[in-house]
Scaffold this motif. Structure first.
Motif, short mmCIF file in Angstrom:
data_model
loop_
_atom_site.label_atom_id
_atom_site.label_comp_id
_atom_site.label_asym_id
_atom_site.label_seq_id
_atom_site.Cartn_x
_atom_site.Cartn_y
_atom_site.Cartn_z
N ASP A 166 -7.00 -6.21 30.08
CA ASP A 166 -7.71 -5.91 28.82
C ASP A 166 -7.41 -7.04 27.90
O ASP A 166 -8.03 -7.83 27.38
CB ASP A 166 -7.87 -4.75 28.32
N ARG A 167 -5.97 -7.19 27.90
CA ARG A 167 -5.25 -8.31 26.99
C ARG A 167 -3.99 -8.36 27.48
O ARG A 167 -3.38 -7.57 28.05
CB ARG A 167 -5.33 -7.92 25.44
N ILE A 168 -3.56 -9.77 27.17
CA ILE A 168 -2.06 -10.07 27.44
C ILE A 168 -1.46 -10.24 25.97
O ILE A 168 -2.01 -10.93 25.10
CB ILE A 168 -1.96 -11.26 28.32
N VAL A 169 -0.22 -9.43 25.75
CA VAL A 169 0.21 -9.48 24.39
C VAL A 169 1.52 -10.25 24.61
O VAL A 169 2.49 -9.76 25.32
CB VAL A 169 0.60 -8.19 23.80
N ILE A 170 1.72 -11.25 23.66
CA ILE A 170 2.85 -11.95 23.82
C ILE A 170 3.29 -12.10 22.29
O ILE A 170 2.74 -12.47 21.37
CB ILE A 170 2.83 -13.49 24.01
N GLY A 171 4.86 -11.61 22.00
CA GLY A 171 5.23 -11.69 20.83
C GLY A 171 6.49 -12.42 20.65
O GLY A 171 7.60 -12.08 21.21
N THR A 172 6.14 -13.55 19.86
CA THR A 172 7.37 -14.51 19.83
C THR A 172 6.91 -15.41 18.55
O THR A 172 5.83 -15.89 18.24
CB THR A 172 7.59 -15.33 20.96
N ASP A 173 8.38 -15.88 17.90
CA ASP A 173 7.89 -16.75 16.98
C ASP A 173 8.15 -18.34 17.21
O ASP A 173 8.01 -19.03 16.58
CB ASP A 173 8.99 -16.54 15.51
N SER A 174 8.51 -18.44 18.64
CA SER A 174 8.93 -19.54 19.09
C SER A 174 7.63 -20.27 19.60
O SER A 174 6.86 -19.58 20.70
CB SER A 174 9.97 -19.45 20.05
N LYS A 175 7.09 -21.47 19.28
CA LYS A 175 6.03 -22.09 19.67
C LYS A 175 6.08 -22.48 21.21
O LYS A 175 5.33 -22.33 22.25
CB LYS A 175 5.86 -23.49 18.90
N LYS A 176 7.47 -23.17 21.58
CA LYS A 176 7.75 -23.45 22.95
C LYS A 176 7.44 -22.27 23.70
O LYS A 176 7.01 -22.25 24.96
CB LYS A 176 9.19 -23.90 22.92
N SER A 177 8.12 -20.98 23.38
CA SER A 177 8.00 -19.78 24.31
C SER A 177 6.69 -19.43 24.44
O SER A 177 6.15 -19.04 25.62
CB SER A 177 8.79 -18.68 23.89
N ASN A 178 5.83 -19.47 23.73
CA ASN A 178 4.66 -19.09 23.49
C ASN A 178 3.74 -20.10 24.51
O ASN A 178 2.88 -19.39 25.26
CB ASN A 178 3.82 -19.17 21.96
N GLN A 179 3.76 -21.37 24.43
CA GLN A 179 3.19 -22.12 25.40
C GLN A 179 3.73 -21.95 26.82
O GLN A 179 2.78 -22.00 27.56
CB GLN A 179 3.64 -23.66 24.90
N ILE A 180 4.74 -21.78 27.06
CA ILE A 180 5.51 -21.41 28.46
C ILE A 180 4.56 -20.22 28.96
O ILE A 180 4.18 -20.13 30.06
CB ILE A 180 6.99 -21.31 28.50
N MET A 181 4.59 -19.37 28.05
CA MET A 181 3.93 -17.90 28.41
C MET A 181 2.56 -18.13 28.58
O MET A 181 1.91 -17.53 29.69
CB MET A 181 4.23 -16.78 27.37
N LYS A 182 1.80 -18.91 27.90
CA LYS A 182 0.52 -19.09 28.20
C LYS A 182 0.11 -19.81 29.19
O LYS A 182 -0.76 -19.57 30.01
CB LYS A 182 -0.17 -19.87 26.73
N ASN A 183 1.15 -20.55 29.65
CA ASN A 183 0.85 -21.29 31.09
C ASN A 183 1.24 -20.38 32.03
O ASN A 183 0.31 -20.48 32.82
CB ASN A 183 1.77 -22.45 31.09
N LEU A 184 2.03 -19.65 31.90
CA LEU A 184 2.36 -18.53 33.02
C LEU A 184 0.92 -17.80 33.24
O LEU A 184 0.78 -17.32 34.36
CB LEU A 184 3.73 -17.60 32.59
N TYR A 185 0.48 -17.40 32.20
CA TYR A 185 -0.57 -16.39 32.30
C TYR A 185 -1.88 -17.14 32.38
O TYR A 185 -3.24 -16.46 32.54
CB TYR A 185 -0.81 -15.39 31.08
N SER A 186 -2.03 -18.37 32.42
CA SER A 186 -3.27 -19.23 32.45
C SER A 186 -4.09 -18.73 33.49
O SER A 186 -5.64 -18.77 33.40
CB SER A 186 -3.23 -20.81 32.35
N PRO A 187 -3.84 -18.47 34.79
CA PRO A 187 -4.81 -18.13 35.86
C PRO A 187 -5.59 -16.74 35.39
O PRO A 187 -6.52 -16.73 35.84
CB PRO A 187 -3.82 -17.81 37.07
#
Ligand code: NAD
Length: 432
Positions: A166-187
């Motif tokens: 239903d949703r993927i929740v990512i909690g971080t203040d780091s832009k870099k980590s957020n981008q990496i997590m977004k890439n990981l979950y992109s499929p």
């Protein structure tokens, strides 16, 4: 990407396998050598539909591996998921975070370059801050980032829940980590999953608030069912009648036994304990916990009434003992309190579960595992349908009741009361 799952239980194994199926290299680590050795031989330690095929496929194509060597596995990986248990503290009600902090300490001596450390385990708000403090003792801050990515999978539907969340929740203040997590979950995002980026503390709290809300919904309808039983109203009508209101929604509105499992009981307790620490009284959730704790004995009072107060020497058959269908998980299942309660009153219990005999009942006197459901139904004074497995949805009670009046307590409201009564069966459901 190179991933490492620390803790190869329900969450670590399922999400690890699913990440490998998306094309990542995944090492699933566990300190339980027996579990890792079995997995290497293709033996899956848990019952989860679809899991075995996916493990075998990805192990064969070498994207998935299993190890007990935490340090080496961490070194080889860019993203580390912490998936260890967070049970209720012994003798308390808060979460026991010792497994989490032990892992944080172990990781801290093997970080050689920038890595993202993710809590997938359900952890109380501010746990990420504590992990950061532990890591900072040994590693420079620029070499790691602690992120919260709570897991919402449901046992029995875990593979589908991973693929279509239903949703993927990512909690971080780091832009870099957020981008990496977004890439990981992109499929998954490209297939329509909502990606929500929050602060780390918010992500931690979202998980507990979700589980507490779902537990509240179940408890709410269970209490409405209690009223329905007194006034001759069918709770199923109420569930449909309120569930069609889009503000309420129909899911988690099915009356039944007390909620159980590895999450709701411990998470409702943990969130109220955290709130108490911050001098905030979560009174709604506290009353949900109390109501749920009383539910098993309330349903056993009904058994007492059904058997007209004579439980001693009565043969009672339980169909299903896990906390819900499609899982072999016994953690906090309501059968764990109901069965001993009945044996203490002198009942003789037989039980069947599609996932086999349970160690939890092995040493209980007057409790036996049976394989022939039909023979046992005929032999019992009362059949209790405790879990909603498909195996129990088309039992030919009419045929079985030919030479004997059967009594059935259907705690999942699988059968129609009218049809069962027409067939001469002494039938009881929940809230109807
Ligand atoms: P689990 O008990 O099935 O698995 C945890 C595993 O971690 C065990 O195999 C244990 O041996 C291993 N472990 C513990 N310490 C370790 C260490 N230092 N190194 C390596 N391995 C270690 O637990 P689970 O049900 O997968 O739950 C894990 C977390 O995920 C919990 O916080 C739980 O609340 C949360 N969660 C569970 C579910 C679920 O349906 N089970 C769903 C969502 C979230």
């Amino acid at each position: 990407m190179n991933l490492c799952m620390i803790g190869t239980g329900y969450v670590g194994l399922v999400s690890g396998v699913c990440f490998s199926d998306l094309g990542n290299n995944v090492i699933c680590v566990d300190k339980d050598k027996k579990k890792i050795d079995s997995l290497k031989k293709g033996i899956i330690p848990i019952y989860e539909p679809g899991l075995e095929e996916l493990v075998l496929k990805n192990y064969k194509n070498k994207r998935l591996s299993f190890s007990t060597d935490l340090k080496e596995s961490v070194k080889k990986s860019d993203i580390i998921f912490i998936c260890v248990g967070t049970p209720t503290k012994k003798g308390g009600s808060g979460a026991d975070l010792s497994q989490i902090y032990n892992v944080a300490k172990e990781i801290s001596s093997s970080i050689n370059k920038f890595k993202i450390i993710i809590t997938k385990s359900t952890v109380p708000v501010t746990t990420g801050d504590e992990i950061e403090k532990i890591l900072t003792k040994k590693i420079k801050k620029k070499n790691f980032s602690v992120v919260s990515n709570p897991e919402f999978l449901r046992e029995g539907e875990a593979i589908r829940d991973f693929a279509f969340p239903d949703r993927i929740v990512i909690g971080t203040d780091s832009k870099k980590s957020n981008q990496i997590m977004k890439n990981l979950y992109s499929p998954l995002i490209s297939k329509g999953a909502n990606y929500i980026h929050t602060s780390r503390r918010a992500a931690e709290l979202i998980k507990y608030a979700s589980n507490a809300f779902l537990a509240t919904k179940i408890t709410f309808i269970n209490e409405i069912a209690n009223l329905c039983e007194k006034i001759n109203v069918n709770v199923e009508d109420i569930s449909i009648g309120i569930g069609l209101d889009k503000r309420i929604g129909g899911r988690f509105l099915r009356a039944g036994p007390a909620y159980g499992g590895s999450c709701f009981p411990k998470d409702t307790k943990a969130i109220t304990t955290t709130a108490d620490k911050y001098k905030t009284n979560l009174s709604v959730i506290k009353s949900v916990i109390k109501s749920n704790e009383k539910r098993s004995s309330l349903l056993m009072n009904r058994v007492h009434d059904i058997l007209k107060g004579k439980i001693k020497n009565k043969k009672i058959l339980f169909l299903g003992v896990t906390f819900k269908a499609n899982t072999d998980d016994m953690r906090d299942s309501s059968s764990l309190s109901m069965i001993p309660l009945l044996t203490r009153k002198g009942a003789k219990i037989a039980y069947y579960d599609p996932t086999g005999e349970k160690k939890e009942f092995q040493n209980l006197k007057n409790v036996k595992f049976i394989k022939d459901i039909n023979a046992s139904i005929k032999d019992s004074h009362l059949t209790i349908i405790h879990t909603e497995w498909n195996d129990f949805k088309s039992i030919n009670f009419k045929k079985l009741s030919k030479n004997k009046k059967l009594t059935v307590y259907d705690m999942r409201n699988i059968y129609s009361p009218e049809k069962m009564k027409e067939q001469g069966i002494n039938y009881f459901g929940i809230g109807r």
